[in-house]
Motif scaffolding. Structure first.
Motif, PDB file in Angstrom:
ATOM      1  N   ILE A  20      75.073 -27.195 -76.228  1.00 28.16           N
ATOM      2  CA  ILE A  20      73.591 -26.003 -76.299  1.00 28.16           C
ATOM      3  C   ILE A  20      72.502 -26.782 -76.494  1.00 28.16           C
ATOM      4  O   ILE A  20      71.517 -26.159 -75.870  1.00 28.16           O
ATOM      5  N   GLY A  23      71.618 -28.339 -72.743  1.00 25.18           N
ATOM      6  CA  GLY A  23      71.839 -27.238 -71.630  1.00 25.18           C
ATOM      7  C   GLY A  23      72.332 -27.713 -70.751  1.00 25.18           C
ATOM      8  O   GLY A  23      73.170 -27.048 -70.154  1.00 25.18           O
ATOM      9  N   SER A 223      65.598 -28.466 -72.705  1.00 25.40           N
ATOM     10  CA  SER A 223      66.968 -27.608 -73.052  1.00 25.40           C
ATOM     11  C   SER A 223      66.749 -26.195 -72.091  1.00 25.40           C
ATOM     12  O   SER A 223      65.782 -26.190 -71.574  1.00 25.40           O
ATOM     13  N   SER A 224      67.744 -25.770 -71.913  1.00 23.25           N
ATOM     14  CA  SER A 224      67.562 -24.562 -70.781  1.00 23.25           C
ATOM     15  C   SER A 224      68.065 -23.209 -71.390  1.00 23.25           C
ATOM     16  O   SER A 224      68.974 -23.342 -72.494  1.00 23.25           O
ATOM     17  N   ASN A 229      73.289 -22.789 -69.645  1.00 19.66           N
ATOM     18  CA  ASN A 229      73.519 -23.432 -71.034  1.00 19.66           C
ATOM     19  C   ASN A 229      74.809 -22.678 -71.749  1.00 19.66           C
ATOM     20  O   ASN A 229      74.883 -21.371 -71.451  1.00 19.66           O
TER      21      ASN A 229
END
Length: 497
Positions: A20, A23, A223-224, A229
Motif C-alpha cells: 500500500i 503503490g 505513492s499512488s 495501488n
C-alpha cells in the motif's frame, strides 16, 4: 495466515502495508496477493451485517499485517456520515436489473468507495513501517479518481497530493470539482493530452531514479492513489460481497445462487475486484465487461490480442476513455500461471509495439468474462428508455454497462440470472449528457451546466447532491496546465526540489 504480495514483473515481495505504501513495485509491476483467500464467513452470516462489518470480514483476509483495531479504525473513519445513505451502497431495482449505487460518497462516484479508506490505510501503513518521509500521492485521473483522492488526502498531515488530468477530457462538473479543491497540500494540473498520456507520465515519474533520490533528500517518497495501488483494489471487493449479501437478506436470491455482475470498464480495476470476489467464493456466474467506443478490452476478450494502436475516442463516458487498462496486468499475471517473466514480456511489448497477444492456453482461462461495447447512441438510448419505462435515471457510464447487459442477454439467452450492474457515478456528475439523452433540446449550448443540474433534479425527483451544490459558487484554486512531457518539472516545482 499471512498474505504477502508479489510484483507482476519480478519476484519482489511485500507485506500488505508495504505494498500500500509503495503503490507500485520498483520494477514497474503491480502488487498482487500470492493467493486469493476464501471467505471465512457464510453468505448467510454476511447477510446480517452492515457495510462496515462486511468490509472488515473481506479486508482482514487480504490486509493480514493490520491488527483488528487498526483495520476497524480505518473502516470506521472511511464509511461514516460523509456518505449520504446509511447502507453506503444501496441497490435499486429498475428495468429487470439491480443497480448497485456506488455514488453516495463525498464526490458522487464509485472511487469514493476505496478512496475514502485509502488515506487511513496509507497513514497506518506508514506508521507500521516506521516511514520517515512525507508521502507524495501522485495520480492520473480520467475524471473521478482525482477528486476522490483530493478529497481523501486534503490537509492530511504528512502527505501531499498531485493530480494530473486531461484538460479537455473530463466533464465540466468533474473539472470544477477538481479545480476548486481546497487544501494546502493539493495540486491539480491539466495536461495537453489524454488520460493514457497522464497515466504513462505518472508511471515514468514513479520509475525515475534521479527524481526518487532528489525527493528522498528532501524527505519525500511517492505513492499512488490510482487503482494500481492494492489499497484501492481490496476495498472494491467489498461492495460486490455486500451486494450479494443484501440480495440474500431481501430474499431476492437463495444462498449459493449465482448472479451476474455487469461493470462499466476503463482501467479494469472495478471488474477485477469482482473477479477477486468470485475467486473468494462469491457465487458469480459471468463478469460482464462493458466498454464504450474505446473498445480495447472488448477486442482483447474477443481475440486474445491487446492493441492500443487505434484512434482515441472522446465520449460522454470519459472515465472509460482509456486505451491502456493498467489493472489488466494483474489478470494477465494470473492467467500466465503467476509468471512474472511472461507478464513482463507482454507489458514490454505493450509499451514498445503498443500490443501483445496472449496464448490460447491463457485465453481459455478467461471464461469468467463476457466482453462487449456500446456506442454513444446506444448508451443515450438506454438512459432515455430506462427513464421513460421506470423513472430511474442513470449516468453515461452506467448506461454503457446496462446497454452491454442487454447485448449479453441477447447473445447468450441468459435472461434469468439475477444481474447486478455497477452504477459508478451519479447522473448529476454528467448532467449535460444525461439530459441530452432524455431530450435532445438539452444539448443546446444555451443551457448552463448548473441549469441542467437543476433540470435533472426535477426530472429524476432527486435532490441535487451536496457535492454538486458546494461547487456551484466555489472559486477556482488550481489553474496549472502543462504539456505531457512537462509533468516532472511540475512535480519538482511543487515540492521545491
Amino acid at each position: 495466515m499471512e498474505i504477502l504480495y508479489r510484483s507482476t514483473r519480478s519476484n519482489a515481495v511485500a507485506s500488505a502495508s508495504q505494498a500500500i505504501l509503495k503503490g507500485l513495485s520498483e520494477d514497474g509491476g503491480l502488487f498482487v496477493p500470492e493467493k486469493i483467500p476464501a471467505l471465512d464467513k457464510t453468505l448467510q452470516e454476511l447477510s446480517t451485517m452492515t457495510y462496515q462489518e462486511v468490509a472488515y470480514e473481506v479486508m482482514k483476509l487480504f490486509l493480514t499485517d493490520f491488527t483488528e483495531e487498526e483495520l476497524k479504525n480505518c473502516i470506521a473513519n472511511a464509511y461514516d456520515s460523509k456518505f449520504d445513505t446509511e447502507v453506503i451502497a444501496p441497490l435499486a431495482e429498475a428495468g429487470g436489473a439491480y443497480y448497485l449505487e456506488l455514488f453516495h460518497g463525498k464526490t458522487i462516484a464509485f472511487k469514493d468507495m476505496a478512496l475514502s479508506i485509502l488515506p487511513h490505510l496509507m497513514i497506518t501503513s506508514a506508521k507500521k513501517n516506521h516511514a520517515d518521509k512525507d508521502i507524495v500521492i501522485l495520480t492520473a485521473t480520467s475524471g473521478d479518481t482525482g477528486k476522490a483522492a483530493l478529497a481523501g488526502f486534503a490537509d492530511v498531515p504528512g502527505t501531499k497530493i498531485i493530480v494530473f488530468y486531461p484538460k479537455n477530457g473530463v466533464s465540466p462538473i468533474q473539472e470544477k470539482q477538481m479545480v476548486t479543491q481546497k487544501g494546502d497540500n493539493t495540486l491539480v494540473v491539466g495536461i495537453h493530452g489524454n488520460f493514457d498520456d497522464a497515466q504513462t507520465g505518472v508511471k515514468k515519474l514513479f520509475s525515475d531514479k534521479d527524481l526518487e533520490k532528489e525527493m528522498a533528500d528532501k524527505g519525500y517518497q511517492f505513492s499512488s492513489a490510482n487503482s494500481i495501488n492494492i489499497g484501492r483494489l481490496v476495498p472494491q471487493i467489498v461492495y460486490y460481497v455486500y451486494a450479494y449479501a443484501q440480495l440474500l437478506a431481501e430474499g431476492k436470491i437463495a444462498a449459493g445462487e449465482k448472479i451476474n455482475a455487469a461493470v462499466p470498464t476503463g482501467n479494469f480495476g472495478n471488474i477485477l475486484a469482482a473477479f477477486y470476489a468470485k475467486n473468494m467464493g462469491l457465487p458469480i456466474n459471468k463478469l460482464i465487461c462493458a466498454s464504450n467506443e474505446n473498445k480495447v478490452l472488448y477486442d482483447f476478450f474477443s481475440t486474445g490480442e491487446y492493441d492500443r494502436n487505434r484512434d482515441f475516442v472522446l465520449t460522454s463516458s470519459p472515465s472509460m476513455d482509456i486505451l491502456i487498462s493498467s489493472n489488466l496486468e494483474r489478470l494477465i499475471y494470473r492467467i500466465a500461471g503467476d509468471n512474472p517473466e511472461k507478464t513482463e514480456a507482454l507489458m514490454k511489448a505493450l509499451s514498445g509495439e503498443g500490443k501483445y497477444e496472449i496464448t490460447s492456453e491463457m485465453k481459455e482461462k478467461l471464461d469468467d468474462f463476457y466482453g462487449n461495447f456500446a456506442k454513444e447512441e446506444e448508451a443515450f438510448g438506454k438512459i432515455k428508455a430506462l427513464y421513460e419505462d421506470t423513472g430511474y435515471v442513470i449516468d453515461t457510464h452506467t448506461a454503457v454497462a446496462s446497454a452491454v447487459y442487454d447485448k449479453y442477454k441477447a447473445s447468450t439467452g441468459d435472461k434469468d440470472t439475477l444481474t447486478v450492474i455497477a452504477s459508478t457515478a451519479s447522473p448529476f456528475k454528467f448532467a449535460r449528457s444525461v439530459m441530452q439523452a432524455v431530450d435532445p433540446k438539452y444539448g443546446d449550448a444555451v443551457w448552463g451546466d448548473f441549469e441542467l443540474v437543476d433540470e435533472l433534479s426535477k426530472l429524476a425527483n432527486v435532490e441535487v447532491p451536496e457535492a454538486v451544490e458546494e461547487i456551484r459558487s466555489a472559486s477556482v484554486r488550481h489553474t496549472a496546465i502543462c504539456e505531457k512531457d512537462g509533468m516532472k518539472d511540475v512535480v519538482r516545482d511543487f515540492l521545491k526540489l
